[in-house]
Design an enzyme around this catalytic site. Structure first.
Site, PDB file in Angstrom:
ATOM      1  N   THR A  13       0.823  -1.220   0.000  1.00 31.34           N
ATOM      2  CA  THR A  13       0.000   0.000   0.000  1.00 31.34           C
ATOM      3  C   THR A  13       0.853   1.266   0.000  1.00 31.34           C
ATOM      4  O   THR A  13       0.326   2.372  -0.080  1.00 31.34           O
ATOM      5  CB  THR A  13      -0.914   0.026   1.252  1.00 31.34           C
ATOM      6  OG1 THR A  13      -0.071  -0.186   2.396  1.00 31.34           O
ATOM      7  CG2 THR A  13      -1.966  -1.054   1.197  1.00 31.34           C
ATOM      8  N   GLY A  14       2.183   1.124   0.106  1.00 31.14           N
ATOM      9  CA  GLY A  14       3.054   2.291   0.184  1.00 31.14           C
ATOM     10  C   GLY A  14       3.419   2.836  -1.191  1.00 31.14           C
ATOM     11  O   GLY A  14       3.024   2.288  -2.225  1.00 31.14           O
ATOM     12  N   ARG A  41      -3.632  -2.324   9.508  1.00 28.15           N
ATOM     13  CA  ARG A  41      -4.469  -1.162   9.134  1.00 28.15           C
ATOM     14  C   ARG A  41      -5.019  -1.291   7.721  1.00 28.15           C
ATOM     15  O   ARG A  41      -6.079  -0.781   7.404  1.00 28.15           O
ATOM     16  CB  ARG A  41      -3.638   0.137   9.195  1.00 28.15           C
ATOM     17  CG  ARG A  41      -3.118   0.512  10.546  1.00 28.15           C
ATOM     18  CD  ARG A  41      -2.273   1.785  10.448  1.00 28.15           C
ATOM     19  NE  ARG A  41      -1.017   1.605   9.721  1.00 28.15           N
ATOM     20  CZ  ARG A  41       0.108   1.167  10.258  1.00 28.15           C
ATOM     21  NH1 ARG A  41       0.158   0.869  11.525  1.00 28.15           N
ATOM     22  NH2 ARG A  41       1.210   1.018   9.537  1.00 28.15           N
ATOM     23  N   CYS A 130      18.298   4.591  -3.390  1.00 32.47           N
ATOM     24  CA  CYS A 130      17.870   5.184  -4.668  1.00 32.47           C
ATOM     25  C   CYS A 130      18.930   6.076  -5.310  1.00 32.47           C
ATOM     26  O   CYS A 130      19.201   5.984  -6.514  1.00 32.47           O
ATOM     27  CB  CYS A 130      16.584   5.974  -4.456  1.00 32.47           C
ATOM     28  SG  CYS A 130      16.597   6.971  -2.962  1.00 32.47           S
ATOM     29  N   GLN A 157      17.052  15.485  -3.821  1.00 32.07           N
ATOM     30  CA  GLN A 157      16.192  14.298  -3.747  1.00 32.07           C
ATOM     31  C   GLN A 157      14.719  14.631  -3.502  1.00 32.07           C
ATOM     32  O   GLN A 157      14.379  15.447  -2.641  1.00 32.07           O
ATOM     33  CB  GLN A 157      16.719  13.367  -2.647  1.00 32.07           C
ATOM     34  CG  GLN A 157      18.119  12.854  -2.939  1.00 32.07           C
ATOM     35  CD  GLN A 157      18.660  11.865  -1.924  1.00 32.07           C
ATOM     36  OE1 GLN A 157      19.818  11.932  -1.565  1.00 32.07           O
ATOM     37  NE2 GLN A 157      17.838  10.923  -1.469  1.00 32.07           N
ATOM     38  N   GLY A 161      10.811   9.776  -1.993  1.00 36.29           N
ATOM     39  CA  GLY A 161      11.774   8.841  -1.399  1.00 36.29           C
ATOM     40  C   GLY A 161      11.493   8.591   0.070  1.00 36.29           C
ATOM     41  O   GLY A 161      11.891   7.565   0.625  1.00 36.29           O
ATOM     42  N   LYS A 214      25.500   6.019   3.026  1.00 30.15           N
ATOM     43  CA  LYS A 214      25.012   4.924   2.168  1.00 30.15           C
ATOM     44  C   LYS A 214      25.656   5.063   0.797  1.00 30.15           C
ATOM     45  O   LYS A 214      26.109   4.081   0.196  1.00 30.15           O
ATOM     46  CB  LYS A 214      23.488   4.994   2.019  1.00 30.15           C
ATOM     47  CG  LYS A 214      22.697   4.506   3.223  1.00 30.15           C
ATOM     48  CD  LYS A 214      21.199   4.736   2.983  1.00 30.15           C
ATOM     49  CE  LYS A 214      20.404   4.659   4.259  1.00 30.15           C
ATOM     50  NZ  LYS A 214      19.034   5.174   4.126  1.00 30.15           N
ATOM     51  N   ARG A 236      17.304  17.201   0.493  1.00 29.92           N
ATOM     52  CA  ARG A 236      15.893  16.974   0.141  1.00 29.92           C
ATOM     53  C   ARG A 236      15.353  18.273  -0.455  1.00 29.92           C
ATOM     54  O   ARG A 236      15.535  19.348   0.117  1.00 29.92           O
ATOM     55  CB  ARG A 236      15.101  16.618   1.403  1.00 29.92           C
ATOM     56  CG  ARG A 236      13.672  16.201   1.132  1.00 29.92           C
ATOM     57  CD  ARG A 236      13.569  14.827   0.514  1.00 29.92           C
ATOM     58  NE  ARG A 236      13.974  13.771   1.429  1.00 29.92           N
ATOM     59  CZ  ARG A 236      14.171  12.508   1.046  1.00 29.92           C
ATOM     60  NH1 ARG A 236      14.010  12.138  -0.215  1.00 29.92           N
ATOM     61  NH2 ARG A 236      14.550  11.588   1.920  1.00 29.92           N
ATOM     62  N   HIS A 243      15.060  12.038  -8.529  1.00 30.49           N
ATOM     63  CA  HIS A 243      16.260  12.536  -7.848  1.00 30.49           C
ATOM     64  C   HIS A 243      17.231  13.071  -8.902  1.00 30.49           C
ATOM     65  O   HIS A 243      17.443  12.430  -9.946  1.00 30.49           O
ATOM     66  CB  HIS A 243      16.975  11.410  -7.101  1.00 30.49           C
ATOM     67  CG  HIS A 243      16.272  10.936  -5.856  1.00 30.49           C
ATOM     68  ND1 HIS A 243      15.120  11.502  -5.359  1.00 30.49           N
ATOM     69  CD2 HIS A 243      16.621   9.943  -4.991  1.00 30.49           C
ATOM     70  CE1 HIS A 243      14.775  10.865  -4.240  1.00 30.49           C
ATOM     71  NE2 HIS A 243      15.657   9.924  -4.007  1.00 30.49           N
TER      72      HIS A 243
HETATM   73  P1  A2P Z   1       0.177   0.361   5.729  1.00 23.49           P
HETATM   74  O1  A2P Z   1      -0.312   1.162   4.558  1.00 23.49           O
HETATM   75  O2  A2P Z   1      -0.777  -0.688   6.148  1.00 23.49           O
HETATM   76  O3  A2P Z   1       0.703   1.202   6.848  1.00 23.49           O
HETATM   77  P2  A2P Z   1       5.456   4.217   2.657  1.00 23.49           P
HETATM   78  O4  A2P Z   1       6.934   3.966   2.492  1.00 23.49           O
HETATM   79  O5  A2P Z   1       4.827   4.835   1.456  1.00 23.49           O
HETATM   80  O6  A2P Z   1       5.179   4.960   3.922  1.00 23.49           O
HETATM   81  O7  A2P Z   1       4.786   2.751   2.809  1.00 23.49           O
HETATM   82  C1  A2P Z   1       5.136   1.857   3.833  1.00 23.49           C
HETATM   83  C2  A2P Z   1       4.518   0.490   3.568  1.00 23.49           C
HETATM   84  O8  A2P Z   1       4.919  -0.384   4.627  1.00 23.49           O
HETATM   85  C3  A2P Z   1       3.010   0.500   3.568  1.00 23.49           C
HETATM   86  O9  A2P Z   1       2.509  -0.455   2.657  1.00 23.49           O
HETATM   87  C4  A2P Z   1       2.700   0.104   5.002  1.00 23.49           C
HETATM   88  O10 A2P Z   1       1.433  -0.501   5.174  1.00 23.49           O
HETATM   89  C5  A2P Z   1       3.753  -0.939   5.213  1.00 23.49           C
HETATM   90  N1  A2P Z   1       3.931  -1.169   6.654  1.00 23.49           N
HETATM   91  C6  A2P Z   1       4.197  -0.245   7.599  1.00 23.49           C
HETATM   92  N2  A2P Z   1       4.221  -0.824   8.830  1.00 23.49           N
HETATM   93  C7  A2P Z   1       3.958  -2.139   8.626  1.00 23.49           C
HETATM   94  C8  A2P Z   1       3.824  -3.280   9.486  1.00 23.49           C
HETATM   95  N3  A2P Z   1       3.987  -3.174  10.810  1.00 23.49           N
HETATM   96  N4  A2P Z   1       3.537  -4.472   8.930  1.00 23.49           N
HETATM   97  C9  A2P Z   1       3.385  -4.582   7.588  1.00 23.49           C
HETATM   98  N5  A2P Z   1       3.478  -3.549   6.723  1.00 23.49           N
HETATM   99  C10 A2P Z   1       3.763  -2.346   7.236  1.00 23.49           C
END
Ligand code: A2P
Length: 341
Positions: A13-14, A41, A130, A157, A161, A214, A236, A243
Site C-alpha cells: 500500500t506504500g 491497518r 535510490c 532528492q 523517497g 550509504k 531533500r 532525484h
Molecule cells: P500500511 O499502509 O498498512 O501502513 P510508505 O513507504 O509509502 O510509507 O509505505 C510503507 C509500507 O509499509 C506501507 O505499505 C505500510 O502498510 C507498510 N507497513 C508499515 N508498517 C507495517 C507493518 N507493521 N507491517 C506490515 N506492513 C507495514
C-alpha cells in the site's frame, strides 16, 4: 510454457509497493499469484495488478509459505524481522530497505552493473539506496573504461523517497502557503515546500548523514572496488518524483566529455540528454515515470587533469526502488536462482 512464480509484495500500500505492483504489470512479470501484504491497518483493502483485484493481507510470520519471491518495501524494521522468516520458508527476498545492504552475506545489486553478485545469494538480496542506484548505472561504464578514483556528489532528492506521507506533506504545505496559512511540518523537521533541507536520514558521529554514508559504502560494494573514494552531500528538495545529482569524478585515465557521452550512449539503462545549446538536459519532471537514468551537462572539470562533471537524473521510485527490485527478480529468473540454497 515458462515457469510462473508466486510473488508477495510486502508494503503493497506504500509509495514504492504501489509502484512495484505497477512495474510487475507493465513488465508482464511471470506471476502465477500476487500476494499484497501490509500492516493490519490495510488488511482487506483492494489493490490491482495484472488485471486482478487483490485483497491486501496483514503481514504475519506465515505470510511466506508457498511464496517463491518476496519484494519488500515496508521499512527497515519490518525487513530485519521478516526477511529471514521469508528466506527460512524457502522464499527469495529482494529487499528495498537499508536493513541488509551492507551485510556481507547479502548481494547488493544493480542489474546493469553487478548481476553476477546474485550468484552467491543466500535468500536475501538487497536493493541499493535510490541515489546510489542511478549514480552506479551512469558511472559503471566510465569506471570500466578509465577507473574512477574519486567521486564528489551532491543530490537533490524528491520527497517521494520518504514515502506516501511525505508526498502529502509537500502537497499540503504548498496549498497552505499559497492560501496564506501557516504550515505544519510533521514528516520532516522543517518546512519542505519552497525549501531545501541538507538533511536526509539521521546524522552520524562523523557529521555526515546516514544517506550520505550509504552512497559512500554502497558504491564500493556494488562496484566491487575498495579503492573508489566517494564524498556526498544529500539534500531533500521540494520535488515530488525524480532525484537529481551533480556528480564530479576523477579518473585514472583521461576521458574527454565526448568520450563519456559515447560510453554512456551505449550503456544499458542510460539515456544521454546533453544538448545545452537547445536547452536540453535531464530534469526531474521529465524523468518521472521513466525507466532510464538520464545524464547530461557532461563537461570536463578544468581544475584537474582527469575530471568530468555531469548531471544525473532518474525516477527514484522506479529505477531507484520498484523497477530495480523487479529487475533483480527478473535477473534471478534468467540465471535460474529463484531458490534458497
Ligand atoms: P500500511 O499502509 O498498512 O501502513 P510508505 O513507504 O509509502 O510509507 O509505505 C510503507 C509500507 O509499509 C506501507 O505499505 C505500510 O502498510 C507498510 N507497513 C508499515 N508498517 C507495517 C507493518 N507493521 N507491517 C506490515 N506492513 C507495514
Amino acid at each position: 510454457m515458462s515457469k510462473k512464480f508466486v510473488v508477495a509484495v510486502c508494503g503493497a500500500t506504500g509509495a514504492v509497493g504501489q509502484e512495484m505492483l505497477k512495474v510487475l504489470e507493465q513488465r508482464d512479470f511471470p506471476c502465477s499469484k500476487i500476494i499484497p501484504l501490509a500492516s493490519s491497518r490495510s488488511a482487506g483493502k483492494k489493490v490491482e495488478c495484472q488485471g486482478h483485484e487483490l485483497v491486501v493481507q496483514e503481514l504475519t510470520k506465515d505470510s511466506f509459505n508457498g511464496v517463491d519471491i518476496a519484494l519488500f518495501s515496508a521499512g527497515g524494521a519490518i525487513s530485519k524481522e521478516y526477511a529471514p522468516i521469508a528466506a527460512q520458508a524457502g522464499c527469495v527476498v529482494v529487499d528495498n530497505s537499508a536493513a541488509w545492504r551492507m551485510d556481507p552475506e547479502c548481494p547488493l545489486v544493480v542489474p546493469e552493473v553487478n548481476p553476477q553478485d546474485l550468484d552467491w545469494h543466500k535468500g536475501i538480496i538487497a536493493n541499493p539506496n535510490c541515489s546510489t542506484i542511478q549514480m552506479m548505472v551512469a558511472l559503471k561504464p566510465i569506471h570500466d573504461e578509465a577507473k574512477i578514483k574519486r567521486v564528489v556528489v551532491s543530490t537533490y532528492q524528491a520527497v517521494s523517497g520518504t514515502g506516501q506521507k511525505a508526498i502529502e506533506e509537500l502537497e499540503n504545505q504548498v496549498r497552505r502557503l499559497m492560501s496564506g496559512q501557516p504550515v505544519v511540518a510533521d514528516v520532516y523537521p522543517h518546512q519542505i515546500a519552497f525549501n531545501c533541507l541538507p538533511h536526509i536520514d539521521v546524522f552520524m558521529d562523523n557529521g555526515y548523514t546516514k544517506e550520505e554514508m550509504k552512497m559512500v559504502n554502497e558504491t564500493v560494494k556494488i562496484m566491487g572496488d575498495p579503492n573508489i573514494k566517494v564524498t556526498a552531500t544529500c539534500v531533500r528538495v521540494p520535488v515530488f518524483y525524480g532525484h537529481s545529482e551533480s556528480v564530479n569524478i576523477e579518473t585514472e585515465l583521461k576521458l574527454t566529455a565526448d568520450d563519456v557521452r559515447a560510453l554512456l550512449a551505449k550503456a544499458p539503462g542510460v539515456t544521454v540528454e546533453d544538448y545545452p545549446e537547445k536547452l536540453i538536459y535531464p530534469m526531474a519532471i521529465n524523468a518521472s515515470g521513466e525507466d532510464d537514468t538520464f545524464v547530461g551537462r557532461i563537461r570536463e572539470d578544468e581544475t584537474i587533469d582527469n575530471g568530468i562533471n555531469m548531471w544525473i537524473v532518474s525516477d527514484n521510485i522506479r529505477k531507484g526502488a520498484a523497477l530495480n527490485t523487479v529487475q533483480i527478480a527478473e535477473t534471478l529468473i534468467e540465471r535460474d536462482l529463484v531458490r534458497v540454497p
